[in-house]
Write a protein that holds these residues in place. Structure first.
Motif, PDB file in Angstrom:
ATOM      1  N   ASP A  74      -3.393   2.712  -2.880  1.00  0.00           N
ATOM      2  CA  ASP A  74      -1.937   1.375  -3.014  1.00  0.00           C
ATOM      3  C   ASP A  74      -0.896   1.222  -4.166  1.00  0.00           C
ATOM      4  O   ASP A  74      -1.693   1.573  -5.523  1.00  0.00           O
ATOM      5  CB  ASP A  74      -2.411  -0.176  -3.085  1.00  0.00           C
ATOM      6  CG  ASP A  74      -1.469  -1.289  -2.881  1.00  0.00           C
ATOM      7  OD1 ASP A  74      -1.416  -1.431  -3.665  1.00  0.00           O
ATOM      8  OD2 ASP A  74      -1.179  -1.388  -1.541  1.00  0.00           O
ATOM      9  N   ARG A 126       0.904  -6.085  -8.984  1.00  0.00           N
ATOM     10  CA  ARG A 126       0.176  -6.059  -7.784  1.00  0.00           C
ATOM     11  C   ARG A 126      -1.412  -5.712  -8.461  1.00  0.00           C
ATOM     12  O   ARG A 126      -2.306  -5.119  -7.705  1.00  0.00           O
ATOM     13  CB  ARG A 126       1.027  -5.035  -6.666  1.00  0.00           C
ATOM     14  CG  ARG A 126       0.433  -4.365  -5.666  1.00  0.00           C
ATOM     15  CD  ARG A 126      -0.638  -5.136  -4.473  1.00  0.00           C
ATOM     16  NE  ARG A 126      -1.274  -4.817  -3.571  1.00  0.00           N
ATOM     17  CZ  ARG A 126      -2.235  -5.337  -2.821  1.00  0.00           C
ATOM     18  NH1 ARG A 126      -2.333  -6.803  -3.227  1.00  0.00           N
ATOM     19  NH2 ARG A 126      -2.738  -4.619  -1.544  1.00  0.00           N
ATOM     20  N   ARG A 153      -5.317  -6.720  -7.152  1.00  0.00           N
ATOM     21  CA  ARG A 153      -6.084  -5.551  -6.854  1.00  0.00           C
ATOM     22  C   ARG A 153      -6.993  -5.134  -7.374  1.00  0.00           C
ATOM     23  O   ARG A 153      -8.521  -5.409  -7.406  1.00  0.00           O
ATOM     24  CB  ARG A 153      -5.797  -4.488  -6.246  1.00  0.00           C
ATOM     25  CG  ARG A 153      -4.387  -3.953  -4.960  1.00  0.00           C
ATOM     26  CD  ARG A 153      -4.307  -3.154  -4.148  1.00  0.00           C
ATOM     27  NE  ARG A 153      -5.303  -1.978  -3.333  1.00  0.00           N
ATOM     28  CZ  ARG A 153      -6.155  -1.376  -3.819  1.00  0.00           C
ATOM     29  NH1 ARG A 153      -5.414  -0.282  -4.224  1.00  0.00           N
ATOM     30  NH2 ARG A 153      -6.866  -0.598  -3.140  1.00  0.00           N
TER      31      ARG A 153
END
Length: 338
Positions: free
Chosen positions: A184, A235, A239
């Motif tokens: 990701d 981000r 995560r």
């Protein structure tokens, strides 16, 4: 069904691709498939991929019209992989010719579900250095926790930092699929993939033999200014928070957030002073100051004093803690010839 699937994301790699592909073709271990993901290239890379596939039926090429980034390319490779084990190779790097055989035999003979090797770093001026993140040996679940998972969670400053590179491992496809592990984001994507994988792995066999050649050059994505780094790092931390909660890692390193945020802050400073950043010097200085004032960064600066950094990074950390942003800017102007 091949034993090993080698996944290569390809983007604007025409200059390096021959070397990369040749290193796979000449492997002493032959039971592999090569998955090339053309991630919206506009150079000659797609044609090179197709030419290579036409000569070897173990090679499959997937073309994308638009660039979606390295994580999406690797995820597509994972979806298409048929092998029992997975290896990742970057298009501007290459393997030593015995890499797959060595990793396969190491894993087979030890009974481990994963194998790892050292990396050779190569600079354009001919300098090179070998780095083995782990000593040679067999690592149990508790060893993996201590030597790999805990450093990836919270020890992100003290040298040498444990680099979460996916390219130096031979992964179990079964573990990846059962745990639904994917990549990701455009940056630091390796670190979280490796962290989650080893939260699900049971054993690891490592060699200190360097089997992967990592070429450091100015065209690498890590050498260019990333305009949205603040959002990318946010981000990444979201995560990481989720993985820490999911696998109960909170108590392993109590100040893991501060350590991770400090590491991100130091990357952010270097990013702002990248040569290809179009901002003025004044704008860069203000951007660094604003980044340091973000609540999570301010907390890290206030509560954790970095130690064990390289001399250059220690100087940057000291200047940030002292709020000497003008001096920091002038030093980077000299260093990067801005």
């Amino acid at each position: 069904m091949p034993s090993i699937s080698v996944i290569v994301p390809v983007y604007q790699a025409e200059k390096f691709l021959h070397r990369c592909l040749d290193s796979v073709a000449r492997q002493t271990f032959s039971d592999w498939e090569l998955i090339l993901v053309d991630d919206g290239c506009t150079d000659g890379s797609p044609a090179l991929c197709d030419q290579f596939a036409a000569k070897d039926d173990r090679v499959r090429v997937f073309h994308r019209k638009k660039n979606q980034g390295v994580s999406a390319a690797r995820n597509l490779g994972l979806q298409e992989a048929r092998g029992d084990y997975i290896a990742f190779l970057d298009a501007d790097d290459c393997y030593e010719f015995q890499a797959l055989e060595t990793l396969w035999n190491l894993r087979e003979q030890s009974g481990a579900d994963t194998a790892a090797c050292a990396i050779t770093y190569l600079w354009p001026d001919g300098k090179h250095a070998v780095q083995a993140q782990l000593p040679a040996g067999i690592f149990s679940e508790s060893d993996i926790q201590e030597k790999l998972i805990h450093p990836l969670v919270g020890d992100r400053l003290t040298q040498p930092v444990f680099n979460g590179y996916s390219v130096c491992y031979l992964f179990s496809a079964d573990i990846i699929r059962k745990a639904h592990i994917t990549f990701d984001g455009p940056y630091l994507e390796d670190e979280l993939f490796v962290l989650e994988y080893f939260c699900n792995a049971h054993s690891l066999a490592a060699t200190d033999q360097p089997l992967y050649r990592y070429f450091l050059h100015g065209e690498s994505a890590t050498h260019h200014y990333m305009q949205n780094f603040s959002q990318v790092f946010r981000r990444f931390m979201e995560r990481k928070e989720a993985l820490v909660a999911k696998y109960g890692l909170e108590s392993a390193r109590p100040q893991w957030r501060e350590s991770s945020n400090w590491a991100g802050l130091l990357i952010a400073v270097g990013n702002e002073y990248a040569r290809d950043n179009p901002k003025s010097i004044r704008q860069r200085q203000m951007a660094v100051k604003e980044f340091c004032c973000q609540p999570e960064m301010a907390k890290a600066i206030r509560e954790l004093t970095p130690a064990g950094l390289s001399p250059n990074k220690q100087m940057v950390a000291n200047l940030v803690r002292g709020k000497h942003f003008f001096t920091l800017t002038q030093l980077y102007r000299l260093k990067n010839h801005i």
